[in-house]
Write a protein that holds these residues in place. Structure first.
Motif: not given
Ligand SMILES: O=C(NCCCOc1c(-c2ccc(O)c(O)c2)oc2cc(O)cc(O)c2c1=O)[C@@H]1CCCN1C(=O)/C=C/c1ccc(O)c(O)c1
Ligand SMILES: [Ca+2]
Length: 438
Positions: A45, A49, A52
């Protein structure tokens, strides 16, 4: 795009004496992604993130060794380990996978003579059981671990304790299928900084200047002519997780505990064209110096008493709380990262110094920095090389909705500007660039 190095994400030994030291992360038990920082899903995760927002993750890779040779126990992911019988079922590794008397010729299998290259590579660093990276099975396990991280989306690796492994083994290991970025057109080799070495003298030399032990005027020739490697092959930094504690390669480097000099050295590093820059991000701990050594240099990250790592709290000025130093969130530092991105590819020009500790230089026609590391005030008209206009000083403030929250500098048609920096200022530096001028 920025590169962020993170602590080893693989399962490590639980060291309770001293109580959960930072360096327990550097005693692998397996390559499962389960540590005090989280489990595999939380790691995935975090990487997603960050990717991105174009922050690429570089995990610290500990592949030279496993745990210390004495003792046994369970790691942060629940895997058993035994340093006596060399059993690491979480990988699995057995005694067949470690260097032994056949290629380490010291009596106790530990490194004693750092001048003996064979000993440094084939014997145990502070009794940490030494993997035999010449063995195909071991290379396979490490390649699987690296490929697992690449499939998750990491951009490269920091190779821990590289000098304790044979260059040939590393090249062979990295030459394996780890090259593929998991379907991305970009090949690992373009990212992987295998050829880039960490330049330890860099931080020590800059510490001398900003501690006023070597005049700043000498920085006019900073770079390869100081006996440092080619700019494109080197990672440069003011401090790292090891030498900020005063041992390991460095000692005597500047750290977040000396913020004024630390910011000046970091601002110089980020403004100067030499090397691939790495900004440290740390936590505070109660240092306890007894005859020059910090007795508390083992203390691990801020925790919640139950030894789970404390979450990072963010203050209104974007800085961190709760014991986290987060140097990368200091305005003077994050603004100089932006400066470095704006001036990328331009040469150092318009060097100026006052023959002592006041220096200034431009980066092409895109940026200009003035550093007053002297006790005295600086009050000079300088040639900035910049186009005419009003620029925000990114050290004393930000450029927010068209305004400078800190000082602003007016550059005339002739490229000249007046700079006034009091020697007593907490931030005796002015930096301007065309990324945010009105
Ligand atoms: O006094 C200590 N160590 C001896 C002096 C530093 O030696 C170490 C070096 C080291 C330092 C300087 C050198 O020139 C050199 O060739 C090796 O690299 C390591 C790398 C590891 O992955 C794990 C380690 O335990 C070490 C280590 O102990 C304390 C107690 C054990 C861990 N440790 C430490 O001080 C841990 C230090 C440490 C941990 C991780 C690192 O990446 C690192 O650079 C240093
Ligand atoms: Ca080794």
């Amino acid at each position: 795009m920025s590169l962020t190095q993170i602590s080893p994400p693989n399962e490590n030994r639980v060291v309770t004496s001293p109580n959960r030291p930072w360096w327990e992360r550097y005693q692998p038990v397996s390559y499962k992604l389960e540590t005090r920082s989280g489990n595999e899903q939380q790691f995935r995760d975090m990487v997603e993130r960050c990717n991105k927002v174009h922050v690429r993750i570089f995990p610290d890779l500990v592949i030279n060794h496993m745990t210390g040779s004495g003792g046994s126990g369970t790691g942060t992911g629940g895997s058993h380990w035994d340093g006596n019988s060399l059993s690491y079922p979480g990988v699995p590794y057995s005694n067949l996978d470690f260097n032994d008397g056949s290629n380490c010729h010291t009596g106790d299998l530990n490194i004693h003579n750092y001048n003996n290259a064979e000993e440094v590579r084939n014997c145990r660093l502070v009794s940490l059981v030494d993997l035999n990276l010449g063995k195909d099975y071991v290379r396979g396990k490490i390649a699987d671990y690296m490929n697992h991280l690449i499939d998750i989306g990491v951009a490269g690796f920091r190779i821990d304790a590289a000098k304790h492994m044979w260059p040939g083994d590393l090249t062979a290991l990295l030459g394996r299928e780890v090259i593929d970025m998991g379907g991305e057109p970009i090949k690992m080799s373009e990212y992987f900084q295998s050829g880039r070495v960490t330049n330890f003298i860099y931080g020590i030399k800059l510490a001398q200047v900003f501690r006023k032990q070597n005049q700043a005027k000498f920085l006019k020739t900073w770079g390869e002519s100081w006996g440092m490697p080619n700019s494109n092959d080197v990672i440069v930094f003011i401090d790292n997780h090891d030498n900020q504690r005063g041992h390991g390669g460095g000692g005597g480097v500047l750290t977040h505990f000396e913020p004024k000099q630390y910011k000046m050295a970091t601002e110089f590093m980020l403004a100067h064209p030499y090397g691939w820059t790495r900004v440290m991000s740390s936590y505070n701990w109660d240092r306890n110096f007894q005859d020059g050594e910090d007795r508390n240099n083992w203390i691990g990250p801020p925790n919640n008493g139950d030894m789970s790592i404390k979450d990072v709290s963010i203050n209104s000025d974007m800085s961190c709380g709760g014991g986290w130093a987060c140097e990368h969130r200091w305005r003077q530092i994050y603004n100089m990262v932006a400066f470095r991105n704006v001036v990328h590819g331009t040469p150092l020009t318009h060097w100026w110094d006052n023959g002592n500790y006041q220096i200034a230089f431009a980066r092409g026609n895109k940026g200009f920095i003035v550093i007053n590391a002297e006790g005295n005030d600086l009050n000079s008209n300088l040639q900035t090389g910049l186009p005419q206009g009003t620029y925000c000083d990114v050290i004393s403030g930000n450029y927010e909705n068209g305004q400078c929250t800190g000082a602003s500098i007016h550059v005339g048609g002739d490229g000249q500007a007046h700079f006034q920096i009091s020697g007593g200022s907490e931030d005796p530096v002015i930096a301007i660039h065309i990324g945010n001028f009105k």
